[in-house]
Design a protein around this motif. Structure first.
Motif, PDB file in Angstrom:
ATOM      1  N   GLN A 106       6.844   0.061 -18.837  1.00  0.00           N
ATOM      2  CA  GLN A 106       7.264   0.447 -20.177  1.00  0.00           C
ATOM      3  C   GLN A 106       6.089   0.830 -21.067  1.00  0.00           C
ATOM      4  O   GLN A 106       6.237   1.645 -21.984  1.00  0.00           O
ATOM      5  CB  GLN A 106       8.052  -0.695 -20.807  1.00  0.00           C
ATOM      6  N   ALA A 107       4.915   0.244 -20.811  1.00  0.00           N
ATOM      7  CA  ALA A 107       3.739   0.586 -21.617  1.00  0.00           C
ATOM      8  C   ALA A 107       3.281   2.015 -21.368  1.00  0.00           C
ATOM      9  O   ALA A 107       2.635   2.622 -22.234  1.00  0.00           O
ATOM     10  CB  ALA A 107       2.602  -0.382 -21.310  1.00  0.00           C
ATOM     11  N   LYS A 108       3.600   2.580 -20.198  1.00  0.00           N
ATOM     12  CA  LYS A 108       3.169   3.934 -19.858  1.00  0.00           C
ATOM     13  C   LYS A 108       4.178   5.002 -20.273  1.00  0.00           C
ATOM     14  O   LYS A 108       3.904   6.190 -20.130  1.00  0.00           O
ATOM     15  CB  LYS A 108       2.934   4.032 -18.351  1.00  0.00           C
ATOM     16  N   PRO A 132      11.240   3.236 -12.429  1.00  0.00           N
ATOM     17  CA  PRO A 132      11.083   1.858 -12.910  1.00  0.00           C
ATOM     18  C   PRO A 132      11.119   0.872 -11.750  1.00  0.00           C
ATOM     19  O   PRO A 132      11.670   1.164 -10.683  1.00  0.00           O
ATOM     20  CB  PRO A 132      12.289   1.668 -13.830  1.00  0.00           C
ATOM     21  N   PRO A 133      10.537  -0.305 -11.931  1.00  0.00           N
ATOM     22  CA  PRO A 133      10.588  -1.308 -10.856  1.00  0.00           C
ATOM     23  C   PRO A 133      12.012  -1.789 -10.632  1.00  0.00           C
ATOM     24  O   PRO A 133      12.827  -1.846 -11.558  1.00  0.00           O
ATOM     25  CB  PRO A 133       9.691  -2.436 -11.378  1.00  0.00           C
ATOM     26  N   LEU A 160       0.828  -1.207   0.000  1.00  0.00           N
ATOM     27  CA  LEU A 160       0.000   0.000   0.000  1.00  0.00           C
ATOM     28  C   LEU A 160       0.860   1.253   0.000  1.00  0.00           C
ATOM     29  O   LEU A 160       0.580   2.216  -0.727  1.00  0.00           O
ATOM     30  CB  LEU A 160      -0.913  -0.018   1.234  1.00  0.00           C
ATOM     31  N   VAL A 161       1.932   1.261   0.806  1.00  0.00           N
ATOM     32  CA  VAL A 161       2.778   2.448   0.891  1.00  0.00           C
ATOM     33  C   VAL A 161       3.463   2.719  -0.439  1.00  0.00           C
ATOM     34  O   VAL A 161       3.510   3.851  -0.921  1.00  0.00           O
ATOM     35  CB  VAL A 161       3.822   2.260   2.018  1.00  0.00           C
ATOM     36  N   ARG A 162       3.950   1.650  -1.068  1.00  0.00           N
ATOM     37  CA  ARG A 162       4.603   1.813  -2.368  1.00  0.00           C
ATOM     38  C   ARG A 162       3.622   2.269  -3.429  1.00  0.00           C
ATOM     39  O   ARG A 162       3.940   3.077  -4.295  1.00  0.00           O
ATOM     40  CB  ARG A 162       5.258   0.489  -2.775  1.00  0.00           C
ATOM     41  N   CYS A 163       2.404   1.757  -3.364  1.00  0.00           N
ATOM     42  CA  CYS A 163       1.392   2.113  -4.360  1.00  0.00           C
ATOM     43  C   CYS A 163       0.997   3.570  -4.251  1.00  0.00           C
ATOM     44  O   CYS A 163       0.754   4.243  -5.249  1.00  0.00           O
ATOM     45  CB  CYS A 163       0.167   1.218  -4.187  1.00  0.00           C
ATOM     46  N   LEU A 164       0.935   4.090  -3.023  1.00  0.00           N
ATOM     47  CA  LEU A 164       0.485   5.468  -2.832  1.00  0.00           C
ATOM     48  C   LEU A 164       1.606   6.481  -2.982  1.00  0.00           C
ATOM     49  O   LEU A 164       1.347   7.642  -3.287  1.00  0.00           O
ATOM     50  CB  LEU A 164      -0.147   5.607  -1.436  1.00  0.00           C
ATOM     51  N   THR A 165       2.847   6.075  -2.753  1.00  0.00           N
ATOM     52  CA  THR A 165       3.940   7.047  -2.725  1.00  0.00           C
ATOM     53  C   THR A 165       4.853   6.987  -3.935  1.00  0.00           C
ATOM     54  O   THR A 165       5.484   7.983  -4.266  1.00  0.00           O
ATOM     55  CB  THR A 165       4.793   6.832  -1.472  1.00  0.00           C
ATOM     56  N   SER A 166       4.978   5.828  -4.586  1.00  0.00           N
ATOM     57  CA  SER A 166       5.955   5.714  -5.672  1.00  0.00           C
ATOM     58  C   SER A 166       5.445   6.418  -6.919  1.00  0.00           C
ATOM     59  O   SER A 166       4.334   6.180  -7.361  1.00  0.00           O
ATOM     60  CB  SER A 166       6.217   4.239  -5.989  1.00  0.00           C
TER      61      SER A 166
END
Length: 292
Positions: free
Chosen positions: A121-123, A52-53, A41-47
């Motif tokens: 990469q698609a984005k 890149p991964p 959740l933290v990575r999803c909201l802050t990154s």
């Protein structure tokens, strides 16, 4: 009128708090429903989307990360390099069954990494793709230069000549003013600028001697590189000089060979003439003898 406004404000605050609570509870339900997707959740909201991964660590790095604190507690007085060496020896002695958990964990995260990389990469826009390709080429070029520098150092390539200021700085760095390296550098630069010309001349002469040292050592080193079959490490200027020298030597050899051939041909021609003229001389001598 005032009590009514206070009541409306309190109702709006309660509504906002309820909406926030419902949003967080929904996210919590999502994380509990999907436990196997490694949802952070933290990575999803802050990154940010532009990052890149990160590639997951391989099985060996995982083992080192796990064993480093254990070995450090067992050997508190050992340096970190020796600790890593001990762990590397342990890893080499493990059986395939003992290495399997670390390799499986790496494979799972690698599959997730490849999926995340495809989405990332698609984005990307064409400009971002071009920029990333440029950064990758720069990283590879830097890595290649570092490897080449290490190789040249291992092959004993001579160090480049020092400048007069570098020689002055190496001699007076310890007693220079300042506590940090930058402070010492600034003070040494000021002292260098305040030197008289005859004082600078000493370091200039030392630098000239160092240039001669470098030239002689480089010549010997490049000759050795040619002997061991590493002519690719020779400077382009030296290669041109060697080529020109080889051409001159070849021309001189050809000229000498041609001169020897002409000389030999002249001798053979003279010998042939003498051979042809010798029967006539005998005839003249016999005729003269008969006349007498």
């Amino acid at each position: 009128m005032a009590p009514f406004s206070l009541m409306a404000a309190s109702v709006s605050c309660l509504a906002k708090s309820f909406s926030i609570f419902s949003c967080t509870s929904a996210l919590a339900r999502c994380t509990t429903v999907l436990p196997g997707t490694n949802f952070n959740l933290v990575r999803c909201l802050t990154s940010p989307a532009s990052v890149p991964p990160k590639r997951p660590p391989n099985a060996y790095i995982r083992y080192v990360t796990q064993q480093k604190p254990v070995v450090a507690r067992q050997h508190p007085d050992v340096k970190i390099i020796e600790i890593v060496r001990k762990i590397a020896q342990q890893w080499r002695s493990l059986s395939p069954q003992q290495k399997q958990p670390f390799e499986e964990a790496f494979q799972r995260e690698m599959e997730q990494f490849q999926l995340d990389l495809k989405h990332y990469q698609a984005k990307l826009t064409p400009a971002e793709i071009q920029q990333q390709a440029l950064e990758k080429r720069q990283r590879l070029a830097k890595r290649k230069a570092t490897r080449k520098k290490r190789e040249l150092s291992s092959l004993g390539k001579p160090k480049r000549p020092r400048s007069p200021f570098n020689i002055f700085m190496s001699e007076h760095f310890v007693e220079a003013r300042g506590t940090t390296v930058m402070d010492k550098m600034k003070s040494l630069l000021e002292d260098w600028k305040n030197l008289f010309s005859h004082q600078r001349q000493v370091y200039t002469q030392l630098a000239e001697d160092d240039k001669i040292r470098y030239k002689n050592e480089m010549q010997s080193w490049e000759e050795h590189m040619v002997e061991i079959g590493r002519s690719d490490l020779i400077r382009e200027q030296s290669t041109k000089k060697a080529t020109a020298k080889t051409v001159e030597t070849t021309v001189d050899v050809k000229k000498k060979a041609n001169a020897k051939a002409v000389k030999a041909k002249g001798k053979s021609t003279a010998t042939g003439k003498m051979t042809k003229s010798s029967p006539k001389a005998k005839t003249v001598n016999v005729t003269a003898a008969k006349g007498k």
